[in-house]
Design an enzyme around this catalytic site. Structure first.
Site, PDB file in Angstrom:
ATOM      1  N   SER A 141      36.667  29.322  22.608  1.00 60.14           N
ATOM      2  CA  SER A 141      36.178  30.024  21.414  1.00 60.14           C
ATOM      3  C   SER A 141      36.123  29.036  20.259  1.00 60.14           C
ATOM      4  CB  SER A 141      37.153  31.146  21.052  1.00 60.14           C
ATOM      5  OG  SER A 141      36.859  31.686  19.784  1.00 60.14           O
ATOM      6  N   TYR A 154      45.934  34.340  18.360  1.00 64.35           N
ATOM      7  CA  TYR A 154      44.679  34.266  19.133  1.00 64.35           C
ATOM      8  C   TYR A 154      44.161  32.821  19.120  1.00 64.35           C
ATOM      9  CZ  TYR A 154      39.927  34.939  20.799  1.00 64.35           C
ATOM     10  OH  TYR A 154      38.758  34.846  21.521  1.00 64.35           O
TER      11      TYR A 154
HETATM   12  P1  NDP Z   1      35.169  42.311  25.880  1.00 64.39           P
HETATM   13  O1  NDP Z   1      36.340  43.043  25.315  1.00 64.39           O
HETATM   14  O2  NDP Z   1      33.835  42.956  25.793  1.00 64.39           O
HETATM   15  O3  NDP Z   1      35.454  41.941  27.401  1.00 64.39           O
HETATM   16  C1  NDP Z   1      36.705  41.441  27.805  1.00 64.39           C
HETATM   17  C2  NDP Z   1      36.794  41.486  29.324  1.00 64.39           C
HETATM   18  O4  NDP Z   1      38.075  40.950  29.706  1.00 64.39           O
HETATM   19  C3  NDP Z   1      36.725  42.899  29.859  1.00 64.39           C
HETATM   20  O5  NDP Z   1      35.911  42.927  31.003  1.00 64.39           O
HETATM   21  C4  NDP Z   1      38.159  43.226  30.212  1.00 64.39           C
HETATM   22  O6  NDP Z   1      38.195  44.103  31.348  1.00 64.39           O
HETATM   23  C5  NDP Z   1      38.687  41.844  30.615  1.00 64.39           C
HETATM   24  N1  NDP Z   1      40.132  41.786  30.522  1.00 64.39           N
HETATM   25  C6  NDP Z   1      40.914  41.895  29.422  1.00 64.39           C
HETATM   26  N2  NDP Z   1      42.211  41.866  29.757  1.00 64.39           N
HETATM   27  C7  NDP Z   1      42.242  41.741  31.120  1.00 64.39           C
HETATM   28  C8  NDP Z   1      43.283  41.666  32.075  1.00 64.39           C
HETATM   29  N3  NDP Z   1      44.578  41.722  31.707  1.00 64.39           N
HETATM   30  N4  NDP Z   1      42.978  41.532  33.376  1.00 64.39           N
HETATM   31  C9  NDP Z   1      41.676  41.483  33.758  1.00 64.39           C
HETATM   32  N5  NDP Z   1      40.644  41.551  32.917  1.00 64.39           N
HETATM   33  C10 NDP Z   1      40.926  41.679  31.607  1.00 64.39           C
HETATM   34  O7  NDP Z   1      35.161  40.904  25.137  1.00 64.39           O
HETATM   35  P2  NDP Z   1      34.227  39.605  25.315  1.00 64.39           P
HETATM   36  O8  NDP Z   1      33.237  39.793  26.380  1.00 64.39           O
HETATM   37  O9  NDP Z   1      33.760  39.243  23.981  1.00 64.39           O
HETATM   38  O10 NDP Z   1      35.334  38.542  25.746  1.00 64.39           O
HETATM   39  C11 NDP Z   1      35.232  37.730  26.890  1.00 64.39           C
HETATM   40  C12 NDP Z   1      35.879  36.373  26.623  1.00 64.39           C
HETATM   41  O11 NDP Z   1      35.134  35.698  25.611  1.00 64.39           O
HETATM   42  C13 NDP Z   1      37.311  36.444  26.116  1.00 64.39           C
HETATM   43  O12 NDP Z   1      38.049  35.411  26.747  1.00 64.39           O
HETATM   44  C14 NDP Z   1      37.179  36.183  24.626  1.00 64.39           C
HETATM   45  O13 NDP Z   1      38.343  35.641  24.082  1.00 64.39           O
HETATM   46  C15 NDP Z   1      36.031  35.206  24.621  1.00 64.39           C
HETATM   47  N6  NDP Z   1      35.307  35.079  23.364  1.00 64.39           N
HETATM   48  C16 NDP Z   1      34.746  36.177  22.756  1.00 64.39           C
HETATM   49  C17 NDP Z   1      34.070  36.027  21.563  1.00 64.39           C
HETATM   50  C18 NDP Z   1      33.508  37.195  20.800  1.00 64.39           C
HETATM   51  O14 NDP Z   1      33.238  37.049  19.592  1.00 64.39           O
HETATM   52  N7  NDP Z   1      33.287  38.335  21.420  1.00 64.39           N
HETATM   53  C19 NDP Z   1      33.888  34.694  20.974  1.00 64.39           C
HETATM   54  C20 NDP Z   1      34.526  33.632  21.670  1.00 64.39           C
HETATM   55  C21 NDP Z   1      35.183  33.819  22.839  1.00 64.39           C
HETATM   56  P3  NDP Z   1      39.207  45.326  31.542  1.00 64.39           P
HETATM   57  O15 NDP Z   1      39.577  45.832  30.177  1.00 64.39           O
HETATM   58  O16 NDP Z   1      38.411  46.297  32.368  1.00 64.39           O
HETATM   59  O17 NDP Z   1      40.343  44.725  32.293  1.00 64.39           O
HETATM   60  C1  8X3 Z   2      36.198  35.141  19.185  1.00 66.61           C
HETATM   61  C2  8X3 Z   2      35.546  34.586  17.984  1.00 66.61           C
HETATM   62  O1  8X3 Z   2      35.862  34.019  15.534  1.00 66.61           O
HETATM   63  O2  8X3 Z   2      36.629  36.201  16.276  1.00 66.61           O
HETATM   64  O3  8X3 Z   2      36.853  34.171  19.897  1.00 66.61           O
HETATM   65  O4  8X3 Z   2      37.840  34.228  16.854  1.00 66.61           O
HETATM   66  S1  8X3 Z   2      36.536  34.762  16.612  1.00 66.61           S
END
Ligand code: NDP
Ligand code: 8X3
Length: 253
Positions: A141, A154
């Protein structure tokens, strides 16, 4: 040869978008998350559109080391050759100054984003098909590149992902496993809703007046990264919305 991609956290957001795009590109998909019902629906939809690919889904909480080891060890033999691992499962919980932080929130982030990524990687690496191209893509991220107010734990977990990506690249070098970190800025998914413990209004405000990235934008970037020639690795790719300069400097209209 049809390649197999293992995506953690495929029930939502970036993980789901990767599943959708990679299904379209003809990859076989190994998908996990805690919400199995969502994966079932996704599998049905994808197979209806792309009937020639194979999809295997299973419920997994990446925080549970024993469950991770057992579930991956217990995969059907035909799913035990994995070309690409997308370590995507992750979350943020809370946005508070460190002195007001909730220990439960901290534990969930550390257990999922750091320990979960490690447990899954340890179980999957021995199954990687190094003869036909093996690649680990970790979701970092912008929060792993800088620290912003109230992002404390985070940001620490995503800095840890950055360090682990570098460490994996060194340790797996002689096995020929590529390792890449994809580091997005703001992506509109369920991320903010999870961060604010289900408060949808607060989550919506994060994206007000700005065009954030979509899960598809990130998936397309991952597709680019995993389709480079065998001798090319993208180590680290920071992808931001045009309207976002840093973790906190955003041009809102
Ligand atoms: P979402 O919340 O839409 O998706 C997160 C996914 O992670 C879900 O499918 C959830 O599935 C799964 N997950 C969470 N906890 C667990 C667990 N304990 N075991 C298995 N699966 C898990 O968020 P994003 O798609 O945005 O996030 C995906 C990745 O991208 C993360 O690592 C996040 O930190 C990263 N990211 C996101 C950004 C953003 O701005 N959105 C920016 C930068 C990075 P379920 O709940 O069904 O288990
Ligand atoms: C998710 C992006 O800027 O909310 O990793 O941390 S930010």
């Amino acid at each position: 040869m049809t390649k197999t991609v293992f995506i953690t956290g495929a029930s939502s957001g970036i993980g789901q978008a990767c599943a959708e795009l990679l299904a379209k590109e003809g990859y076989n998909l190994l998908l996990c998350a805690r919400r199995l019902n969502r994966l079932e629906k996704l599998k049905d939809t994808l197979l209806a559109t792309y009937p020639t690919i194979q999809i295997h889904i299973f419920e997994l909480d990446v925080r549970d080391a024993e469950q991770v080891a057992n579930q991956i060890d217990g995969l059907p033999p035909e799913w035990k050759k994995i070309n690409i691992l997308i370590n995507n499962a992750g979350l943020s919980q809370g946005l508070d100054p460190i002195q007001d932080g909730d220990i439960g929130d901290w534990d969930r982030m550390i257990d999922t984003n750091i320990k979960g990524l490690l447990y899954v990687s340890k179980a999957v690496i021995p199954l990687m098909d190094t003869e036909n191209g093996a690649h680990i893509v970790n979701l970092g991220s912008i929060a792993g590149k800088e620290v912003y107010p109230n992002g404390n734990v985070y940001c620490a977990t995503k800095h840890a992902v950055d360090a682990l990506t570098k460490a994996m690249r060194i340790d797996l070098l002689t096995q020929g496993i590529k390792v890449t970190s994809i580091d997005p800025g703001m992506v509109e998914t369920e991320f903010s809703e999870v961060r604010f413990h289900g408060d949808r209004e607060k989550a919506k405000n994060v994206y007000s007046g700005v065009q954030p990235l979509t899960g598809k934008d990130v998936a397309e970037t991952i597709l680019f990264v995993i389709t480079r020639p065998a001798h090319v690795n993208i180590n680290d790719l920071l992808i931001m919305p045009t309207a976002q300069a840093t973790g906190t400097i955003v041009n809102r209209k």
